[in-house]
Motif scaffolding. Structure first.
Motif, mmCIF file in Angstrom:
data_model
loop_
_atom_site.group_PDB
_atom_site.id
_atom_site.type_symbol
_atom_site.label_atom_id
_atom_site.label_comp_id
_atom_site.label_asym_id
_atom_site.label_seq_id
_atom_site.Cartn_x
_atom_site.Cartn_y
_atom_site.Cartn_z
ATOM 1 N N PRO A 30 30.249 12.772 -3.501
ATOM 2 C CA PRO A 30 30.391 13.757 -4.586
ATOM 3 C C PRO A 30 31.851 13.854 -5.017
ATOM 4 C CG PRO A 30 29.249 14.691 -2.676
ATOM 5 C CD PRO A 30 29.820 13.392 -2.246
ATOM 6 N N ASP A 86 32.852 21.250 -3.560
ATOM 7 C CA ASP A 86 31.712 22.159 -3.731
ATOM 8 C C ASP A 86 30.397 21.379 -3.723
ATOM 9 O OD1 ASP A 86 33.420 24.276 -3.870
ATOM 10 O OD2 ASP A 86 33.449 24.377 -6.070
ATOM 11 N N ALA A 87 30.392 20.225 -4.384
ATOM 12 C CA ALA A 87 29.176 19.413 -4.403
ATOM 13 C C ALA A 87 28.843 18.910 -3.000
ATOM 14 C CB ALA A 87 29.344 18.234 -5.365
ATOM 15 N N SER A 103 27.235 21.592 -0.863
ATOM 16 C CA SER A 103 25.817 21.881 -1.131
ATOM 17 C C SER A 103 24.894 21.023 -0.285
ATOM 18 C CB SER A 103 25.513 21.670 -2.617
ATOM 19 O OG SER A 103 25.575 20.290 -2.951
ATOM 20 N N THR A 104 25.395 19.887 0.195
ATOM 21 C CA THR A 104 24.575 19.034 1.067
ATOM 22 C C THR A 104 24.733 19.408 2.532
ATOM 23 O OG1 THR A 104 26.277 17.362 1.487
ATOM 24 C CG2 THR A 104 24.981 17.123 -0.529
ATOM 25 N N GLU A 135 29.253 12.939 -9.998
ATOM 26 C CA GLU A 135 29.556 14.352 -10.236
ATOM 27 C C GLU A 135 28.771 15.251 -9.298
ATOM 28 O OE1 GLU A 135 31.584 15.974 -12.024
ATOM 29 O OE2 GLU A 135 32.357 14.632 -13.573
ATOM 30 N N GLY A 136 27.455 15.066 -9.275
ATOM 31 C CA GLY A 136 26.609 15.930 -8.456
ATOM 32 C C GLY A 136 26.327 15.307 -7.109
ATOM 33 N N ALA A 137 25.599 16.050 -6.294
ATOM 34 C CA ALA A 137 25.317 15.566 -4.943
ATOM 35 C C ALA A 137 23.938 14.942 -4.821
ATOM 36 C CB ALA A 137 25.448 16.723 -3.952
ATOM 37 N N ASN A 174 18.346 22.415 -2.977
ATOM 38 C CA ASN A 174 19.045 21.859 -4.132
ATOM 39 C C ASN A 174 18.445 20.587 -4.712
ATOM 40 O OD1 ASN A 174 21.173 23.837 -3.959
ATOM 41 N ND2 ASN A 174 21.958 22.715 -2.194
#
Length: 1036
Positions: free
Chosen positions: A276, A280-281, A284-285, A734-736, A786
């Motif tokens: 990521p 922050d991303a 989330s994992t 960008e995202g996870a 998520n």
């Protein structure tokens, strides 16, 4: 990471070794990997036996396009039995009833999920026109279970390529071209622009481990043996191309890696191969971002040897700003006169002697002739500015305990035998024979010395001109010195007669002189003074607590502190003498391996003595109930492995990473005096691994890849100063969500295990077990919250690449290091330090053993198939519910190998396995450590299987230990290793999943209290950057 074609701009397409190449792409290789086969007894052709109907050499070969059910054996060792009832049906039904609406079961996952048409071409699993080696190819699965158990549920199941075998196209498109030695590759399954553009909508693979029906089926929860067996069959006939595929094979699976610019997973495994862009991303994992490095890992037959490059007095080209070494991902511009660092993006001038023009695409024209620009792992010879002292061949100093306990229990005999075996092998060749040099186990330039000790220290002059060794006794152990200027270290081949004579006589020499108390610390001080000038490796035996002279130890563990908060004090040492000598050894480039035996099961204070090997990069081999002759073979094999494995000394290591990331923590056995400094090793060998944690110091650019480089500066055993570089690349998104498709389960478990082991000296074990539980819940709850779509709220959904993660963590909680209840601290601290240095292969076996049933082997198992690869039987789950009446099982966890035999075993089977006259369990020799060589089909099968297992493990030797039902104490160890059952003061696998699922549901409902993790863990604010979890607690 970039699609491989973007890294490779030199054309000349060659058939890919990936999935869609020729049916058997490795047949053209000059050196194919063939698992070793045990030698046949004289005159024995291995072509059938009365036990089996068909001759075993009529091999059909295992078709790789499908995995058929094991054919039934025509003649067995016991009559057909009624099918056993499903494991504890009543208990399971009761458990399901208690669970109510939790919905843990696997009924729904027994069938492939219906797919919408738009989902059928997930870009990371595209079928090429040439077909592929599919997992099932539409064939009935037999008893192999359902495909949804271990394949991506959101990709085409029966027609698609197995997830671990597909070239995966990662999202970030990069500007770096990368060549491949003298060959070039084009991607087998290139994504079309439309497929690539649609990639963000790809559904995320996840396996539903439960149904909403609320039923638990222990047979259908994720299976570790299945997750190993299927890739193992696949990689028999496929290589692993390191740039075309971005998800490594499971660590316990043998495979041949093809280095295309990215280092082989044997050397370096990232926890996330797609990273990521922001912290922050990643949070989330709940996954750690880390790298497992095994810099000197052994290679497999058929792999490219690591190139050794010499740039003369100037040394290898390096970035002037961050000092990264030249690698395939550095780009050249301005016509080749500048190279841009892939770590810090600094443009450097190319040295005149290294200049080469570039082609119109910006690639150097000599790229294919430059291994450092086309291979992920290379070695550089380095000039004198990299030297701390003049490099010489490795000095081996054997310190041999000759105290009463070592002599009486046969440990001295075994250790001397092991040294002879390690130096000269089992064949007794004469030094004047022309092929003697070819058989030497130590490289040219290496030398050996021998010192014995009890309450005095004895040095030996081993000069080749002497008829026999000369002993010099050092009675002054308060301030010992080295009485020999020459003759202490000798060439083992030149002084072979003197060395073998001495080692043969040592047991009888000290049989009359029995000093019960050894003086270890003075001996180590004397050894260090002998090796300070050159550096080297100490191999020390010890059979009793060293209670004599300076550094005398005492009985710290009286059993009263077990299972209490005070136990952590027993797991470390504050002894100033041993801490000081360990630091001095690292500074002098010296490392130590200890072979410690407690023949009476006594206390040896491994926490204190083993501290020396842990800090210097060595290893401790521990034999808690040493029995001669049962354990002599294991001891001998492990000494030989220690001496013959690749070993470097005077080592320094540095890990560099891209802008936006920084190293936050190191885990392993090494010396690290300040955080920013290099890691220091007295010695480092092929079995040692280091965990490196990373954190964000900015935001990563999704348009660029993330790069990691480890550099190990060390002196080889033959006296060359080198730097070994490993380069690893990962894509950035960008995202996870995309990252979850490229999680390396083995690396994640390894990082978490090393972190937990490092906390043992600070935190009570109860807190650590609670933290492991919390970490498991966090990762699975983060995924559920998520990244999952329309699953029923009561269903437990596991990430596709982390399906066995829960079982691995449960195995960690049940291991000797962390288990509840009473456990001798010697064993606990030994396993803790072992985990800190374990590579992914060894830890995988340690957390879940290989269990193979021998009573129902197919007649072709244990013999080569038509392509010359050994056909292995499928493994059995580690649960007593899987054990059959009358069965015989091999249980191998990489540390020991048990042969468990049921009380109702067939007499015919015993005779086939152990020889005539062995028809009952009591007739077997309880202390045998090998199988006899017999002319029976079963015996040859099992010896071949054991030979295969011996080559796929870590540093511990494979010898058999019998565990006969109701007869041997080793049966307790067998029960302990059945990790899916309730044992080791912890839950069964099913109960553990229920427990984890309950906490995931509480987390989703916002009702989870982290203070109660099942172990009553109290937590405070975390100071640990790497895992970013609030439950490790601050250091005490």
């Amino acid at each position: 990471m970039s699609e491989f074609s973007m890294y490779h701009a030199l054309g000349s397409p060659v058939g890919s070794p990936g999935l869609n190449g020729p049916p058997n792409p490795r047949k053209k290789e000059a050196a194919k990997f063939r698992p070793p086969v045990a030698t046949s007894p004289g005159g024995y052709q291995q072509i059938g036996s009365p036990t089996y109907g068909a001759p075993p050499n009529q091999y059909i070969g295992t078709p790789l396009s499908g995995i058929p059910a094991t054919p039934a054996q025509e003649q067995g060792y016991f009559p057909a039995q009624p099918a056993p009832p499903a494991a504890n049906e009543a208990e399971v039904a009761g458990l399901a009833q208690q669970m109510g609406g939790m919905g843990l079961g696997l009924e729904a996952s027994g069938y492939p999920r219906a797919h919408k048409k738009k989902d059928r071409h997930a870009y990371h699993n595209i079928e090429g026109p040439g077909g592929s080696s599919q997992a099932f190819n539409g064939m009935p699965q037999g008893d192999m279970g359902t495909p949804t158990q271990f394949l991506n549920q959101n990709t085409p199941q029966l027609g698609g390529t197995p997830q671990w075998g597909s070239p995966q196209v990662t999202p970030a498109m990069s500007q770096f071209p990368a060549g491949v030695g003298n060959q070039s590759f084009t991607p087998a399954n290139a994504a079309t622009p439309m497929q690539h553009a649609a990639r963000s909508g790809t559904p995320l693979g996840g396996a539903a481990a439960s149904s909403s029906a609320g039923r638990v089926d222990p047979e259908h929860i994720p299976s570790v043996p299945r997750s190993r067996d299927i890739p193992a069959k696949y990689y028999l006939d496929h290589v692993y191309p390191t740039m075309e595929q971005h998800l490594p094979p499971p660590a316990a699976v043998p495979f041949v890696a093809f280095d295309q610019g990215n280092s082989s997973p044997k050397f370096a495994r990232l926890t996330l191969n797609n990273i990521p862009s922001s912290s922050d991303a990643l949070a989330s994992t709940a996954l750690p971002l880390g790298l497992i490095l095994q810099p000197l890992a052994p290679q497999q037959e058929g792999e490219q040897p690591i190139p050794v490059l010499d740039f003369g007095e100037t040394g290898p080209p390096r970035c002037r700003r961050c000092r990264a070494y030249i690698n395939p991902f550095m780009t050249f511009r301005s016509g080749g006169s500048k190279f841009v660092c892939n770590m810090c993006t600094f443009p450097n001038d190319v040295p005149g002697e290294y200049f080469s023009p570039t082609d119109p695409s910006g690639v150097r024209v000599d790229r294919q002739q430059r291994p450092e620009l086309s291979m992920g792992t290379v070695e550089f010879m380095v000039p004198k500015e990299y030297w701390a002292k003049e490099p010489v061949g490795l000095r081996w100093l054997f310190l041999i305990d000759v105290s009463a306990e070592a002599v009486n229990r046969g440990f001295l005999d075994g250790f001397c035998e092991g040294i002879i075996s390690s130096l000269y092998g089992s064949t007794d060749k004469q030094p004047d024979q022309p092929d003697a040099a070819a058989t030497r186990n130590l490289p040219v330039g290496a030398k050996v010395g021998i010192v014995t000790f009890d309450k005095e220290i004895h040095f030996y002059n081993l000069s080749a001109g002497l008829d026999q060794a000369q002993m010099m006794v050092m009675p002054d152990i308060e301030d010992p010195f080295v009485p020999l200027s020459e003759g202490l270290f000798v060439d083992p081949e030149e002084s072979k007669a003197v060395i073998t004579s001495l080692l043969t006589q040592l047991p009888s020499m000290f049989r009359e002189v029995k000093n019960p108390e050894p003086a270890l610390l003075p001996t180590l001080n004397a050894a260090v003074s002998a090796l300070t000038a050159t550096g080297g490796k100490i191999v020390c035996s010890l059979a009793a607590l060293p209670t004599w002279g300076p550094g005398a130890l005492f009985m710290r563990d009286n059993g009263s502190m077990h299972a209490s908060d005070a136990e952590k004090k027993l797991l470390t040492t504050e002894h100033p003498g041993y801490r000081k000598i360990a630091t001095k050894m690292v500074e002098s480039g010296i490392g130590a391996d200890f072979f410690m035996a407690a023949p009476s099961g006594g206390y040896l204070d491994i926490a204190t003595i083993g501290h020396v090997s842990a800090v210097t990069g060595g290893e401790t081999f521990y034999y808690p109930n040493f029995h001669s002759p049962r354990d002599t073979l294991k001891l001998s094999k492990e000494i030989k492995h220690t001496v013959t494995r690749e070993t470097g000394y005077q080592a320094l290591m540095k890990v560099r990473c891209s802008n936006g990331l920084q190293v936050s923590e190191y885990h392993g056995n090494f010396y690290h005096h300040t955080f920013g400094a290099d890691l220091e090793f007295g010695v480092i060998d092929a079995d040692k691994a280091i965990g490196v944690m990373f954190s964000y110091d900015g935001k990563l650019d999704p348009k660029l890849d993330a790069h990691f480089q480890s550099a190990l500066l060390y002196t080889t055993a033959n006296g060359e100063r080198r730097v070994r570089c490993h380069n690893t690349v990962a894509s950035v998104t960008e995202g996870a969500a995309e990252c979850m498709k490229f999680v390396d389960q083995d690396a994640v478990v390894n990082i978490i295990a090393k972190e937990a082991a490092a906390r043992m000296a600070e935190k009570p074990l109860k807190d650590i077990r609670g933290a492991l539980t919390e970490k498991t819940v966090d990762i699975l709850a983060g995924y559920r919250k998520n990244f999952t779509g329309n699953n029923p709220p009561g269903q437990l959904v596991l990430p596709e690449n982390l399906k066995e993660f829960s079982m691995c963590i449960l195995g960690l909680i049940k291991s000797r290091s962390f288990k509840g209840g009473k456990e001798p601290t010697d064993r606990r601290v030994h396993d803790m330090r072992m985990i800190k240095a374990m590579g992914c292969l060894e830890l995988s076996l340690y957390l879940y053993p290989r269990i193979l049933s021998l009573h129902n082997l197919d007649e072709k198992d244990g013999f080569p198939n038509e392509n010359g690869y050994l056909r292995m039987p499928d493994a059995t789950r580690a649960s007593y519910s899987q054990v059959e009446e009358g069965g015989v099982y091999i249980v191998d966890n990489g540390q020991m190998c048990l042969l468990w035999i049921h009380a109702q075993v067939s007499p015919n089977l015993l005779e086939d396995l152990f020889g005539e006259g062995n028809t009952t369990l009591k007739q077997l020799d309880a202390f045998q450590s090998t199988l006899p060589v017999l002319e029976t089909h079963l015996n040859a099968q099992v010896r071949n299987i054991l030979q295969y297992l011996e080559d796929a493990r870590g540093s511990k030797a494979l010898t058999l230990q019998l565990a006969r039902q109701n007869l041997d104490g080793a049966e307790y160890e067998f029960a302990r290793l059945l990790f899916e059952d309730r044992n080791n003061e912890a839950q069964s696998y099913v109960d553990w999943l229920v427990h984890v699922h309950r906490h995931i549901q509480l987390e989703l409902a916002g009702q989870r209290k982290k203070e109660d993790s099942g172990d009553g863990l109290a937590h405070s604010a975390s100071n640990f950057v790497g895992l970013r979890t609030p439950y490790w607690g601050s250091s005490s």
